[in-house]
Write an enzyme that holds these catalytic residues in place. Structure first.
Site, short mmCIF file in Angstrom:
data_model
loop_
_atom_site.label_atom_id
_atom_site.label_comp_id
_atom_site.label_asym_id
_atom_site.label_seq_id
_atom_site.Cartn_x
_atom_site.Cartn_y
_atom_site.Cartn_z
N GLY A 147 -46.98 0.87 -33.80
CA GLY A 147 -47.11 -0.46 -34.36
C GLY A 147 -48.32 -0.58 -35.26
O GLY A 147 -49.40 -0.08 -34.94
N CYS A 190 -43.49 6.70 -33.48
CA CYS A 190 -43.98 5.70 -34.42
C CYS A 190 -44.97 4.80 -33.69
O CYS A 190 -45.00 4.74 -32.46
CB CYS A 190 -42.83 4.89 -35.01
SG CYS A 190 -41.81 4.02 -33.80
N CYS A 238 -48.26 2.79 -29.26
CA CYS A 238 -47.23 3.64 -28.65
C CYS A 238 -47.65 5.09 -28.49
O CYS A 238 -47.03 5.83 -27.73
CB CYS A 238 -45.94 3.58 -29.49
SG CYS A 238 -45.28 1.91 -29.66
#
Length: 401
Positions: free
Chosen positions: A387, A385, A90
């Site tokens: 993964g 955030c 991300c």
């Protein structure tokens, strides 16, 4: 070794398409080429001095095996322009910008285009067993599904994908379904208001699709209501009777591209480029993969400590809305005041605008710069955030002309 200052001199993005929406037949290259050509068209000297093209991407295909160099070629940049691809899930688009920053800081480059391009509508299905023959029926795997499951590694896959990590935060921080739906609703309202006010027009390059000019983001929904959001079923309710995460309070799967023109002070002066933001500092931090959504917390704390700034010094804060519950957990862990909440995602974020994985970091950077300059604000903070259990954050300072 002295550290060179790093400036963003231009930032542009495409509109953001829905999953299977208006851009479903456009490849990441199709989305990105017009942006690159737009950036270099403003000054005939840019292609001559351009060192690198760095592209964040999470779901590529062999048709652009290294989209960084493929994009340089398709955009008809000179052969001396190098290119490579970055995948920090991300945060890939932001990582591309940070890679450019570090190269310029250390004098290894002076002028770079960095950002991201993603078409989740064209994320491939695949098989790793066909090459040497197989018996029985052929099964293809969905890269979107397995990219999320195995972001945690193959030894400890997260069978519920990122949804499972979001529900873990819901339990830990005792976040209600109502809180999540309210945040999702407000995200759509902010994004729709920004569109109505023309806030994104300066940062969006319209894209032509079959003779139709696409000029605004497709994902925000003006007709969203709290009642509609409340009716949606939690995605993991079969496994968890208390599950709260729905399609409505989660980020979208989207198609988009976004890029920044990044230069040293020397190169900006040489080419007469006008800086619009200075990259001050950045940080990355690891967290348990089971609660990957809390990643922005240590990353933000780290970059604030590095710079000597506090949240009260920051005029606009962007934390990507991977999930409403994830964002709420981060604001609670960071002890956001009401004032800080008012500075957060003022034009919407991943839930309303969408989350084109590899492009998201660069899209947020582009929107943040535009917001800072249009409001004569100074410091901006971007975070997301990641993964697998990471968070990334960066601080920029606007340069108002």
């Amino acid at each position: 070794m002295s550290i060179n200052k790093v400036y963003i001199c231009d930032a542009i993005r495409t509109p953001i398409g829905r999953f299977g929406g208006v851009f479903k037949n456009l490849s990441p290259l199709d989305l990105a080429v017009p942006l690159i050509q737009h950036l270099v068209s403003k000054n005939s000297e840019i292609p001559k001095y351009l060192d690198e093209l760095i592209v964040g991407q999470g779901y590529g295909t062999p048709e652009a095996a290294n989209i960084g160099k493929a994009l340089a070629l398709d955009a008809e940049l000179p052969d001396h322009v190098c290119g490579y691809t970055v995948d920090r899930r991300c945060a890939s688009g932001l990582q591309a910008i940070i890679d450019a920053t570090m190269m310029i800081q250390t004098g290894k480059a002076n002028l770079i285009i960095a950002g991201g391009a993603e078409s989740l509508s064209q994320a491939p299905f695949y098989s790793s067993k066909i090459r040497w023959g197989s018996f029985g029926d052929l099964t293809l795997k969905d890269s979107l599904k397995y990219g999320r499951i195995y972001a945690n590694g193959q030894k400890n896959p997260i069978l519920g994908g990122m949804l499972e990590t979001a529900e873990n935060l819901r339990r830990e921080y005792q976040i209600s379904r109502q809180e999540q739906d309210e945040l999702a609703y407000q995200s759509h309202m902010k994004a729709c208001k920004a569109i109505e006010q023309g806030k994104f027009k300066k940062e969006i390059l319209p894209i032509s699709v079959k003779g139709r000019l696409i000029e605004q983001d497709e994902h925000p929904r003006q007709d969203t209501t709290l009642e509609q959001l409340a009716k949606l079923k939690p995605i993991l309710e079969k496994d968890d009777a208390e599950a709260t995460v729905t399609a409505g309070n989660s980020s979208g799967q989207n198609d988009a591209a976004a890029f920044c023109l990044i230069a040293s002070e020397e190169m900006a002066n040489q080419l007469g480029l006008q800086p619009i933001a200075e990259i001050i500092d950045w940080a990355v931090a690891g967290v348990p993969s089971a609660v990957m959504g809390i990643g922005p917390v240590p990353a933000i704390q780290k970059v604030l400590k590095n710079t000597g700034l506090s949240l009260s010094d920051i005029d606009r804060i962007e934390i990507n809305e991977a999930f409403a519950v994830q964002l709420i957990a981060c604001t609670k862990a960071l002890n956001f005041s009401e004032r800080e909440l008012q500075k957060l995602n003022v034009n919407g974020s991943g839930i309303s605008l969408g989350h084109p994985i590899g492009a998201t970091g660069a899209r947020i950077m582009t929107t943040l710069i535009n917001e800072l300059n249009s409001t004569s604000s100074h410091y901006g903070l971007i975070s997301m955030c990641i993964g697998g259990g990471q968070g990334m954050a960066a601080i920029i300072k606007s340069i108002n002309h």
